[in-house]
Design a protein around this motif. Structure first.
Motif, mmCIF file in Angstrom:
data_model
loop_
_atom_site.group_PDB
_atom_site.id
_atom_site.type_symbol
_atom_site.label_atom_id
_atom_site.label_comp_id
_atom_site.label_asym_id
_atom_site.label_seq_id
_atom_site.Cartn_x
_atom_site.Cartn_y
_atom_site.Cartn_z
ATOM 1 N N SER A 114 0.839 -1.194 0.000
ATOM 2 C CA SER A 114 0.000 0.000 0.000
ATOM 3 C C SER A 114 0.878 1.250 0.000
ATOM 4 O O SER A 114 1.321 1.731 1.048
ATOM 5 C CB SER A 114 -0.925 0.006 1.222
ATOM 6 O OG SER A 114 -1.780 1.122 1.183
ATOM 7 N N ALA A 115 1.155 1.758 -1.172
ATOM 8 C CA ALA A 115 1.940 2.978 -1.340
ATOM 9 C C ALA A 115 1.515 3.615 -2.656
ATOM 10 O O ALA A 115 0.747 3.033 -3.420
ATOM 11 C CB ALA A 115 3.440 2.682 -1.335
ATOM 12 N N THR A 307 -0.863 1.168 4.694
ATOM 13 C CA THR A 307 0.138 2.157 4.294
ATOM 14 C C THR A 307 1.134 2.403 5.418
ATOM 15 O O THR A 307 2.334 2.575 5.166
ATOM 16 C CB THR A 307 -0.542 3.481 3.886
ATOM 17 O OG1 THR A 307 -1.540 3.218 2.899
ATOM 18 C CG2 THR A 307 0.466 4.448 3.316
ATOM 19 N N ASN A 319 3.081 8.483 -0.274
ATOM 20 C CA ASN A 319 1.930 8.479 0.640
ATOM 21 C C ASN A 319 0.748 9.242 0.063
ATOM 22 O O ASN A 319 -0.297 9.331 0.686
ATOM 23 C CB ASN A 319 2.320 9.089 1.992
ATOM 24 C CG ASN A 319 2.931 10.476 1.847
ATOM 25 O OD1 ASN A 319 2.336 11.381 1.266
ATOM 26 N ND2 ASN A 319 4.132 10.658 2.372
ATOM 27 N N PRO A 322 -2.439 6.745 -1.535
ATOM 28 C CA PRO A 322 -3.197 6.126 -0.435
ATOM 29 C C PRO A 322 -4.057 7.140 0.306
ATOM 30 O O PRO A 322 -5.194 6.849 0.681
ATOM 31 C CB PRO A 322 -2.091 5.565 0.469
ATOM 32 C CG PRO A 322 -0.961 5.288 -0.458
ATOM 33 C CD PRO A 322 -1.005 6.397 -1.473
#
Length: 416
Positions: A114-115, A307, A319, A322
């Protein structure tokens, strides 16, 4: 060199950087999209072997760290650009090192972590501008300019939002701390505007979408509540990354961190396969109303968790997207809960995107522009002003820093 010649030279270099970065962005996006399509064809959510997806990513990332990034690593993505601007004339963004960061980011995105691609592409674009400036032996002022041109060109090429790209670079990379005054000034102007519209008996153009007023009293108070709420969500997002960064730093070796995170992300993906989808796809599905309330809340909260694990453990990635997905999903969920009369739930999804960015990046103007360009509707300006102003004010007064502050401060201390 007189001002006219400097203007002509800088304009020419800016156009050149725009062309080069635009081409590089095409290859960057193609590598990610092609890689995602390939890995998802190997492993399906119906098979427990999907747990192997992040493990493979951990193996590759460990190799990249061991061989290339262990020595001389001075921060990732936007943090490194900020450090370069601080230590101008040092040339910290060397081409090969930046290339390895970009490769690491592609691996992170391809293998289900998750990035986002925003931070790495800003890093890549800024490094192109930086290296061109150093090669031409320009003055510090001109080096700063070309770094900004490269960063803005990269954002515009990948996200197709040129105004947001320009404003983001000016507000975040060349930042001035004005959050303390921004919200009160904006709220005063919004209230005065509303009073002016009422007293002029509709002589100004109404702010409407599909015949529904976006500045009706029934909606204004919802914007206020939503802006404050998104400020708290932005703080939660930053705290998640900070928390997991602290936890993973207790592990002495980088490969232990990467594999531990891979196992956690694999388990999340096994029970919630949507976490393996690229954020731009999920965001589109959220805004088109594909998901129910429960799934929207799950997307937002799981993205905060995933994340934090991904970036906190050391995987290379951004970041930004997300945060966009979190803002969109929780915004649409908010709309479903309060059921605003006459407007679609996606209104708060769009506002949530900008409010999240404004909050955790301490960039309210960028958040406002993002909402307008994302929606394509200038009528969103006043709602965007309200939610972004209150979101950034909440994070600034309660948390006191943006998402880059800790990493930036740590990097500066290591270099001094």
């Amino acid at each position: 060199m007189n001002r006219l010649m400097r203007l002509i030279r800088n304009t020419g270099m800016a156009i050149t950087i725009g062309l080069v970065v635009g081409i590089m962005a095409i290859f960057f996006n193609a590598a990610i999209n092609g890689g995602v399509a390939l890995t998802r064809s190997w492993l399906t959510s119906e098979n427990p072997s999907i747990l192997l997806l992040p493990i493979i990513g951990a193996l590759i990332s460990t190799g990249i760290y061991t061989l290339y990034l262990r020595n001389g690593q001075i921060g990732l993505g936007i943090v490194q650009v900020l450090v370069e601007l601080e230590f101008i004339k040092t040339q910290l963004m060397r081409p090969f090192r930046v290339l390895m960061h970009v490769v690491g980011a592609i691996v992170t995105l391809i293998f289900g972590f998750s990035a986002g691609r925003f931070g790495p592409i800003v890093h890549l674009g800024a490094s192109i501008g930086s290296n061109i400036a150093y090669y031409l032996k320009l003055e510090s002022k001109d080096i700063r300019l070309l770094i900004g041109c490269g960063a803005a060109a990269a954002i515009a090429a990948v996200f197709h939002m040129p105004l947001f790209a320009a404003v983001f670079v000016l507000e975040v990379l060349y930042k001035k701390q004005f959050a303390d005054f921004f919200a009160p000034i904006v709220m005063a102007s919004v209230v005065a505007n509303f009073v002016g519209r009422v007293t002029q008996n509709g002589q100004t153009f109404p702010v409407e979408v599909n015949g529904v007023s976006l500045i009706s009293p029934e909606l204004i108070w919802r914007y206020v509540v939503f802006g404050l709420l998104m400020g708290f969500i932005a703080i939660l997002y930053m705290m998640s990354i900070q928390l997991f960064t602290g936890l993973f730093q207790k592990m002495k070796h980088i490969h232990i961190r990467l594999f531990s995170a891979a196992i956690l992300i694999g388990l999340i993906g096994y029970f919630f396969p949507l976490n393996f989808e690229l954020h731009n796809n999920t965001t589109y599905r959220v805004l088109t109303g594909e998901f129910g309330l429960g799934l929207l809340l799950a997307i937002g909260l799981i993205k905060i968790l995933a994340t934090g694990i991904t970036l906190g453990s050391g995987y290379v990635g951004g970041n930004f997207y997300p945060g966009v997905t979190i803002g969109a999903s929780l915004g649409v969920a908010f709309g479903k809960i309060i059921k605003p009369y006459g407007v679609d739930h996606s209104l708060f999804g769009l506002l949530g995107i900008g409010a999240m960015i404004a909050g955790y990046l301490n960039a309210p103007i960028s958040g406002i522009i993002l909402i307008i360009e994302f929606s394509g509707q200038y009528e969103m300006l006043i709602p965007a002003l309200i939610v972004c102003a209150l979101s950034v004010s909440t994070t600034f007064h309660l948390y006191g820093k943006d998402i880059f502050t800790d990493a930036y401060t740590k990097t500066i201390k290591n270099l001094v």
